[in-house]
Design a protein around this motif. Sequence first.
Motif, short mmCIF file in Angstrom:
data_model
loop_
_atom_site.label_atom_id
_atom_site.label_comp_id
_atom_site.label_asym_id
_atom_site.label_seq_id
_atom_site.Cartn_x
_atom_site.Cartn_y
_atom_site.Cartn_z
N ASP A 95 17.67 -46.48 -20.75
CA ASP A 95 16.49 -46.21 -20.33
C ASP A 95 15.65 -45.85 -21.53
N LEU A 96 14.51 -46.61 -20.56
CA LEU A 96 13.71 -47.28 -21.24
C LEU A 96 12.31 -45.12 -21.21
N GLY A 97 12.60 -44.51 -20.68
CA GLY A 97 11.69 -43.60 -20.26
C GLY A 97 10.02 -44.03 -19.31
N ASP A 98 9.09 -43.76 -20.03
CA ASP A 98 8.14 -44.09 -18.98
C ASP A 98 7.82 -45.64 -19.01
N ALA A 132 0.86 -39.63 -23.45
CA ALA A 132 1.80 -40.61 -23.02
C ALA A 132 1.94 -41.38 -24.30
N GLN A 133 0.71 -41.75 -24.16
CA GLN A 133 1.21 -43.42 -25.67
C GLN A 133 1.92 -42.76 -27.11
N THR A 180 15.01 -53.11 -30.10
CA THR A 180 15.44 -51.75 -31.52
C THR A 180 16.14 -51.33 -30.21
N THR A 181 14.80 -51.14 -29.52
CA THR A 181 15.22 -50.37 -28.25
C THR A 181 15.53 -50.65 -26.82
N VAL A 221 5.42 -42.65 -26.69
CA VAL A 221 5.99 -43.73 -26.61
C VAL A 221 5.89 -44.15 -28.15
N LEU A 278 10.30 -52.72 -32.75
CA LEU A 278 10.34 -51.38 -32.29
C LEU A 278 11.48 -51.83 -30.71
N LEU A 279 10.48 -53.27 -29.60
CA LEU A 279 10.53 -52.80 -29.12
C LEU A 279 12.35 -53.52 -29.12
N THR A 305 14.68 -43.79 -31.28
CA THR A 305 15.71 -44.79 -31.58
C THR A 305 15.62 -45.74 -32.41
N THR A 306 14.89 -46.13 -33.13
CA THR A 306 14.36 -46.69 -34.36
C THR A 306 15.21 -46.15 -35.57
N ARG A 341 9.06 -42.24 -28.92
CA ARG A 341 10.51 -42.53 -28.49
C ARG A 341 10.86 -43.67 -29.25
N LEU A 342 9.86 -44.96 -29.48
CA LEU A 342 10.20 -46.15 -30.40
C LEU A 342 10.63 -45.70 -31.87
N ALA A 381 4.02 -46.47 -19.50
CA ALA A 381 3.46 -45.96 -20.58
C ALA A 381 4.43 -46.81 -21.92
N LEU A 382 4.80 -47.49 -22.24
CA LEU A 382 5.36 -48.59 -22.67
C LEU A 382 4.85 -50.33 -22.48
#
Lengths: 202, 202
Positions: free
Chosen positions: B153-156, A186-187, B197-198, A190, B194-195, A197-198, A193-194, B159-160
């Motif tokens: 949409d941030l996914g899980d 899961a991590q 940008t997301t 994460v 990262l956050l 997106t970046t 995905r980050l 987990a984030l």
Amino acid sequence: MPKNGAINRERILDAAQHLVIENGFAATSVDQVLKAAGTSKGAFFHHFDSKVDLARALTERYVTADIGHLRTALDATASISDPAERVVAFVRHFEDSAEEVMSAQSNCLYVAVLTEQQLVSNGTADLVNHAIEVWRKEIADLLTAAATSRDRDLGDVDALADHVFVTFEGAFLLCRSTGTPEHMRAQLGVLRRLLATTLGTA
Amino acid sequence: MPKNGAINRERILDAAQHLVIENGFAATSVDQVLKAAGTSKGAFFHHFDSKVDLARALTERYVTADIGHLRTALDATASISDPAERVVAFVRHFEDSAEEVMSAQSNCLYVAVLTEQQLVSNGTADLVNHAIEVWRKEIADLLTAAATSRDRDLGDVDALADHVFVTFEGAFLLCRSTGTPEHMRAQLGVLRRLLATTLGTA
């Protein structure tokens, strides 16, 4: 008997690695290692001068394997021509092996090594630093290529590269604390995905 | 002497926390704690039944402080009306205190606790899990509000949210391995970027 000697040494290291990862270094005695490895004190001291020497050998072997995992992921993604897609695939490679990693060990040896001040002070942590530096350099190269191809500003690229190590180690501790090995995948997801997106691949 | 007793207990905990963070739990003896705290064995066993009981008390106190830091960051950012900007400011709050945190300790007590199988097995790690769950819940709420307001949409999301804990713990290990406390601020900065940008605030 060089061949049997080498086998014996590996068997001692395997037993010690399991015990140190599970219980910590200070809580692991040479006697426990001998018992788990099914070998004698004489055989142990033929290969290792001391418990601290064993810790160093364990860490050396673990670092070599760790850098091997890095090289495997680099090789597995080398044919991806889009550098940003390659970064994402590189992280996904580790996601796909997360269950395998976590079924073999409940923590990272680095955590056990870095908890012990004597191992931090005597140079054993320098071996971990070597692994950190190799990972940083290779991932920073991947990120720089991706940033250039997508015209993105990634800020401190070395720190972003280090975030892969940080995610692995932090996730090991999250798995260990919760007793839930699924947190590793899961991590890493994460992180992927980050980064996606970046880098604008998502 | 309830008042002096409480002071003595805190002094023992302060000394023990420093030793356990620096050297690990198994490598810390009760005698070392007594010497560092300048107290007697009688005073120690007045407050703690055993070294394991001390570990539990240490972890309880640390978890309370940890959740206190979370609440402080939530309060400090409560007036920010844009939920996405609030997430970014929440992480920046920890960046701004990174030097202070790292000047006081070279590692996180959680790392020392989670390295010891006996503390993982006997329920001490459950205290760490409580902290993890409180952080997860609060940060997931922040992230959900931000995702809704920005239509992302941030996914899980859980987990984030856990990635904040993961970043802290991984960064502690990076600092400890390299002997470079500046990595804490840098890694929190990576997380913030990262956050941002997301969430589309960058």
